[in-house]
Scaffold this motif. Structure first.
Motif, short mmCIF file in Angstrom:
data_model
loop_
_atom_site.label_atom_id
_atom_site.label_comp_id
_atom_site.label_asym_id
_atom_site.label_seq_id
_atom_site.Cartn_x
_atom_site.Cartn_y
_atom_site.Cartn_z
N ILE A 35 0.66 -1.18 0.05
CA ILE A 35 -0.12 0.04 0.11
C ILE A 35 1.05 1.33 -0.05
CG2 ILE A 35 -2.16 1.27 1.22
CD1 ILE A 35 -2.76 -1.34 0.48
N ASP A 36 0.53 1.74 -0.88
CA ASP A 36 2.12 2.94 -1.80
C ASP A 36 1.51 4.98 -1.40
OD1 ASP A 36 5.14 3.91 -2.08
OD2 ASP A 36 3.68 4.90 -3.35
N ASP A 37 1.62 5.59 -0.51
CA ASP A 37 1.13 6.12 -0.18
C ASP A 37 1.93 7.80 -1.23
OD1 ASP A 37 -0.67 5.31 1.26
OD2 ASP A 37 -0.06 6.48 3.23
N PHE A 60 0.91 -7.68 -5.50
CA PHE A 60 0.24 -6.34 -5.68
C PHE A 60 0.26 -4.82 -5.15
CE2 PHE A 60 -1.43 -11.05 -5.27
CZ PHE A 60 -2.21 -11.28 -6.33
N ILE A 61 -0.33 -4.12 -5.80
CA ILE A 61 -0.01 -2.62 -4.99
C ILE A 61 -1.36 -1.70 -5.27
CG2 ILE A 61 1.11 -1.74 -7.45
CD1 ILE A 61 2.30 -0.01 -5.45
N VAL A 62 -1.54 -1.52 -3.75
CA VAL A 62 -2.34 0.13 -4.20
C VAL A 62 -2.40 1.18 -4.10
CG1 VAL A 62 -4.19 0.43 -3.12
CG2 VAL A 62 -4.24 -1.77 -3.25
N GLU A 63 -2.35 2.01 -4.85
CA GLU A 63 -1.36 3.18 -5.20
C GLU A 63 -2.41 4.91 -4.23
OE1 GLU A 63 1.09 4.52 -8.79
OE2 GLU A 63 -0.03 2.55 -8.90
N ARG A 64 -2.37 4.53 -3.23
CA ARG A 64 -2.69 6.03 -2.85
C ARG A 64 -2.29 7.38 -2.85
NH1 ARG A 64 -5.25 4.76 2.95
NH2 ARG A 64 -3.58 5.20 3.82
N GLN A 65 -3.37 8.33 -3.22
CA GLN A 65 -2.67 9.92 -3.10
C GLN A 65 -2.31 10.51 -1.85
OE1 GLN A 65 -1.93 11.05 -5.92
NE2 GLN A 65 -2.62 8.98 -6.61
N GLY A 66 -0.91 10.47 -1.19
CA GLY A 66 -0.48 11.14 -0.16
C GLY A 66 -0.51 10.45 0.80
N LYS A 67 -0.13 11.30 1.90
CA LYS A 67 0.27 10.12 3.51
C LYS A 67 -0.75 10.20 3.68
CE LYS A 67 4.35 10.43 5.99
NZ LYS A 67 5.20 10.95 6.56
#
Length: 245
Positions: A35-37, A60-67
Motif C-alpha cells: 500500500i503506497d501513499d 500486488f499494489i494499491v497506490e493512494r494519493q499522499g500520506k
C-alpha cells in the motif's frame, strides 16, 4: 489463497525490492500487497516492475494519493485481503525491522497453535530490540506497560506492528469503527480483537532498527497513543463489540 503480507510504504526505495524478495523466497508461499501513499522516490515503480518481471499473480499494489496514515493503509489492505479471500493476513514493515523469517512463526501460531491473532513481540521474553537509542527503547517499553495497565489486557507488546490475523478476526472487527491512524492504531486493533473474544498469542521476535531510509515515527504519533488509550477504555464501557463465532 492462503497468506497475504501487507506492507505499507512511503519512500522505501532502498528497502522495497529486498524485502519483497525475502518474503517471496520463504519456504512456504506468501503473497504481498504493497500500500503506497504516493511515494515521490519511486517506490511504487519498483514494485510494479517486480510485478511484471518476477512475481505476477503473487505481488500486488494499491497506490493512494499522499500520506494518509498507517492505520488507513492497513485498513485499505485488510479490506482488499477480505475481498480476495485470504485466510491469513500479516502486517509487516518495509524496513527489515521485522525479520521476514519470523512470518513463519506467526503463521504457525495461527495455523497450528490455536491463535486468532499472533503478535511478533519485542517484550514477551525480556527486551529484544537492536540498534535503538536507549531513550526510545524505554519509551516503547513503558508505553506498552502503560497500555496494558489502562486497558487491562495481558499483552506485553501492545504497540507491536508485526502481526498475523486469521481472516475471521478482520471480518468480525468493525473496521469502519477503528479511529486511530498512527501509533495508536496498533493498540486499537489488538484491544478490539481482545474485546471481540479472539485468542491472542505473542511470539518472541528480535526487532532491529532500520538501516536504510528514514523512520516515520514522531512525537505527535506517540502522544496520540497516550491519550487515545484512555479514550479507548472509556468508550469500551458503552460499546457493544461483535463476538467471535
Amino acid at each position: 489463497m492462503e497468506r497475504l503480507v501487507i506492507i505499507p510504504t512511503y519512500n522505501e526505495k532502498e528497502n522495497i525490492q529486498a524485502i519483497i524478495t525475502a518474503v517471496m523466497t520463504l519456504p512456504i508461499e506468501f503473497h504481498v500487497l504493497v500500500i503506497d501513499d504516493g511515494s515521490p522516490d519511486g517506490t511504487a515503480d519498483i514494485v510494479k516492475q517486480m510485478m511484471a518481471d518476477t512475481y505476477q499473480g503473487r505481488l500486488f499494489i494499491v497506490e493512494r494519493q499522499g500520506k494518509q496514515g498507517l492505520g488507513t493503509a492497513y485498513i485499505c489492505g485488510f479490506r482488499w485481503a477480505i475481498e480476495h479471500q485470504y485466510d491469513y493476513i500479516f502486517e509487516m514493515d518495509a524496513d527489515f525491522s521485522h525479520n521476514p523469517q519470523d512470518l513463519l512463526k506467526l503463521y504457525d501460531a495461527c495455523a497450528n497453535q490455536g491463535a486468532d491473532v499472533a503478535i511478533g513481540s519485542r517484550y514477551v521474553s525480556g527486551v529484544n530490540v537492536v540498534n535503538w537509542p536507549i531513550g526510545r527503547v524505554l519509551m516503547s517499553y513503558f508505553a506498552s506497560k502503560y497500555v496494558r495497565f489502562v486497558l487491562g489486557v495481558d499483552i506485553h507488546d501492545t504497540t507491536a506492528g508485526f502481526k498475523c490475523y486469521r481472516r475471521q478476526v478482520l471480518e468480525t472487527i468493525e473496521l469502519d469503527k477503528i479511529r486511530f491512524k498512527g501509533y495508536a492504531f496498533q493498540i486499537e486493533m489488538k484491544y478490539t480483537a481482545y474485546k471481540c473474544g479472539f485468542t491472542i498469542k505473542e511470539v518472541p521476535i528480535v526487532f532491529v532498527n532500520r538501516v536504510l531510509g528514514t523512520s516515520k515515527m514522531s512525537g505527535g504519533i506517540f502522544s496520540e497513543a497516550l491519550l487515545g488509550v484512555i479514550r479507548l477504555r472509556i468508550s469500551s464501557w458503552t460499546r457493544k463489540y461483535p463476538q467471535k463465532q
